[in-house]
Design an enzyme around this catalytic site. Structure first.
Site, PDB file in Angstrom:
ATOM      1  N   SER A 159     117.701 -42.675 -13.556  1.00 54.93           N
ATOM      2  CA  SER A 159     117.646 -44.019 -14.140  1.00 54.93           C
ATOM      3  C   SER A 159     117.965 -45.031 -13.048  1.00 54.93           C
ATOM      4  CB  SER A 159     118.716 -44.122 -15.237  1.00 54.93           C
ATOM      5  OG  SER A 159     118.965 -45.481 -15.557  1.00 54.93           O
TER       6      SER A 159
ATOM      7  N   GLN B 194     112.033 -45.774 -27.272  1.00 55.81           N
ATOM      8  CA  GLN B 194     111.039 -46.714 -26.739  1.00 55.81           C
ATOM      9  C   GLN B 194     109.646 -46.101 -26.821  1.00 55.81           C
ATOM     10  OE1 GLN B 194     111.387 -49.231 -23.077  1.00 55.81           O
ATOM     11  NE2 GLN B 194     110.271 -47.572 -22.095  1.00 55.81           N
TER      12      GLN B 194
ATOM     13  N   LYS C 285     112.738 -40.074 -21.345  1.00 55.32           N
ATOM     14  CA  LYS C 285     114.139 -40.492 -21.259  1.00 55.32           C
ATOM     15  C   LYS C 285     114.404 -41.620 -22.260  1.00 55.32           C
ATOM     16  CE  LYS C 285     117.785 -42.347 -18.632  1.00 55.32           C
ATOM     17  NZ  LYS C 285     117.532 -43.794 -18.814  1.00 55.32           N
TER      18      LYS C 285
ATOM     19  N   ARG D 191     119.670 -47.509 -13.461  1.00 54.28           N
ATOM     20  CA  ARG D 191     121.071 -47.894 -13.656  1.00 54.28           C
ATOM     21  C   ARG D 191     122.027 -46.968 -12.906  1.00 54.28           C
ATOM     22  NH1 ARG D 191     118.968 -49.763 -18.596  1.00 54.28           N
ATOM     23  NH2 ARG D 191     119.455 -51.960 -18.901  1.00 54.28           N
TER      24      ARG D 191
ATOM     25  N   LEU E 160     112.626 -48.326  -8.281  1.00 52.89           N
ATOM     26  CA  LEU E 160     111.918 -47.078  -8.577  1.00 52.89           C
ATOM     27  C   LEU E 160     112.638 -45.864  -7.999  1.00 52.89           C
ATOM     28  CD1 LEU E 160     108.253 -48.300  -8.024  1.00 52.89           C
ATOM     29  CD2 LEU E 160     109.643 -48.346 -10.103  1.00 52.89           C
TER      30      LEU E 160
ATOM     31  N   HIS F 153     110.210 -42.422 -11.918  1.00 53.45           N
ATOM     32  CA  HIS F 153     108.994 -43.248 -11.930  1.00 53.45           C
ATOM     33  C   HIS F 153     107.888 -42.565 -11.128  1.00 53.45           C
ATOM     34  CE1 HIS F 153     112.192 -46.464 -12.327  1.00 53.45           C
ATOM     35  NE2 HIS F 153     111.426 -46.749 -13.345  1.00 53.45           N
TER      36      HIS F 153
ATOM     37  N   MET G 294     110.389 -51.584 -14.468  1.00 56.54           N
ATOM     38  CA  MET G 294     111.194 -52.761 -14.147  1.00 56.54           C
ATOM     39  C   MET G 294     111.683 -52.654 -12.701  1.00 56.54           C
ATOM     40  SD  MET G 294     112.989 -54.012 -17.621  1.00 56.54           S
ATOM     41  CE  MET G 294     114.354 -52.906 -17.647  1.00 56.54           C
ATOM     42  N   GLY G 295     111.043 -51.785 -11.925  1.00 55.86           N
ATOM     43  CA  GLY G 295     111.400 -51.667 -10.509  1.00 55.86           C
ATOM     44  C   GLY G 295     112.606 -50.781 -10.284  1.00 55.86           C
TER      45      GLY G 295
HETATM   46  O1  PAF Z   1     111.189 -48.577 -19.622  1.00 56.48           O
HETATM   47  C1  PAF Z   1     111.164 -49.639 -18.956  1.00 56.48           C
HETATM   48  O2  PAF Z   1     111.379 -49.653 -17.754  1.00 56.48           O
HETATM   49  C2  PAF Z   1     110.839 -50.943 -19.666  1.00 56.48           C
HETATM   50  O3  PAF Z   1     111.361 -50.955 -20.950  1.00 56.48           O
HETATM   51  C3  PAF Z   1     109.330 -51.253 -19.701  1.00 56.48           C
HETATM   52  C4  PAF Z   1     108.553 -50.241 -20.516  1.00 56.48           C
HETATM   53  C5  PAF Z   1     108.793 -51.301 -18.283  1.00 56.48           C
HETATM   54  C6  PAF Z   1     109.116 -52.629 -20.342  1.00 56.48           C
HETATM   55  O4  PAF Z   1     109.797 -53.636 -19.646  1.00 56.48           O
END
Ligand code: PAF
Length: 287
Positions: A192, A160, A156, A194, A32, A36, A29-30
């Site tokens: 993160s 998910q 992390k 965030r 970065l 990432h 979701m950018g």
């Molecule tokens: O983990 C994330 O950043 C998001 O949940 C993902 C997998 C890119 C889906 O939007």
């Protein structure tokens, strides 16, 4: 490096890759960060071509303010990933992912309800209603568009990742899901996007979360599961800038909270902690 900002641009770049290649995919979701980049490096090492997506997915946010304030830094992200060896950045518009958005009538962007194998019943699931279904909507859509052979996800987001593994198998995507370890700062804080939203004081307090959950490892079999949860919760909350939403000790496969240490072969500790209004999650393998 190609930067595709529409579906048509991406499809022409993807077609040029051809078939028979190992195509690694890192959905993001950018905003970065090193976490990432560690996924991207792994893809670059293991695959012939690396595609990343940058898309702040509206359907996985159950809180509009969280969606609005999510950091968006696409140009900077592209500058960061080019030297790492990314071949294609897919940074689509909402309408490329959810064609319904073109109608502009406020109707739901995607009405699919995906089978998540019940793995969304625990942990983050009930606390963020709709989040995992929205995440699955975008990841399946991206898998259909990008057609990777490998997709890289960080531990992390432990829940998910388990859900993605489940639906990839269940929907028979011919994609290998590659689990990558949590990237942490030197002070232990899980990296993160965030973290960018924390004040300097909160950023200084946040590593306390990892310090506290790490103590869980020595508690296995020594105190009860309930006592371990209570002790870790209390210790995190002893920092005035932090407030736990939950600390759970779970079966690492089914994700169900356990009450006895011998109830599961793999045991994971997971937590969500507010440094208000920012919500941080972390997890750690206990067994
Ligand atoms: O983990 C994330 O950043 C998001 O949940 C993902 C997998 C890119 C889906 O939007």
């Amino acid at each position: 490096m190609i930067i595709a900002k529409t579906l048509a641009e991406f499809e022409s770049a993807r077609a040029a890759v051809g078939s028979g290649k190992k195509v690694g995919f890192v959905p993001t979701m950018g905003a970065l960060h090193e976490g990432h980049l560690s996924l991207i490096r792994r893809s670059v090492q293991e695959c012939d071509v690396t595609v990343i997506s940058i898309f702040v997915n509206p359907t996985q946010f159950n809180n509009q303010n969280d969606f609005n304030t999510y950091p968006r830094t696409v140009d900077n992200d592209c500058t960061l990933v080019e030297p790492v060896g990314v071949d294609i950045v897919f940074a689509p518009r909402v309408v490329d992912i959810y064609p319904n958005a073109a109608k502009g009538d406020g109707a739901p962007l995607d009405t699919r309800v995906l089978d998540l194998g019940g793995l969304d019943q625990y942990g983050e699931g009930p606390r963020r209603p709709g989040h995992f279904n929205g995440m699955a909507q975008v990841v399946t859509r991206l898998f259909d568009i990008v057609k990777p052979t490998h997709a890289f996800f960080g531990e992390k987001d432990f829940q998910q990742l388990a859900i993605i593994e489940y639906f990839t198998r269940n929907l028979q995507y011919p994609i290998e899901i590659v689990r990558c370890p949590i990237a942490r700062g030197e002070d232990g804080l899980a990296l993160s996007s965030r973290n960018e939203l924390l004040t300097p004081e909160q950023r200084a307090a946040a590593p306390h979360i990892y310090k506290c959950i790490s103590k869980g490892v020595d508690m296995v079999g020594k105190v009860s599961v309930a006592e371990a949860v209570a002790a870790i919760t209390q210790e995190i909350n002893s920092n005035p800038l932090l407030e736990t939403e939950y600390v759970e000790i779970i079966d690492g496969s089914t994700l169900e909270p356990i009450t006895e240490w011998d109830q599961a072969e793999k045991i994971q500790l997971s937590c969500a902690v507010f440094a208000h209004p920012v919500r941080l999650i972390d997890n750690l393998k206990l067994k």
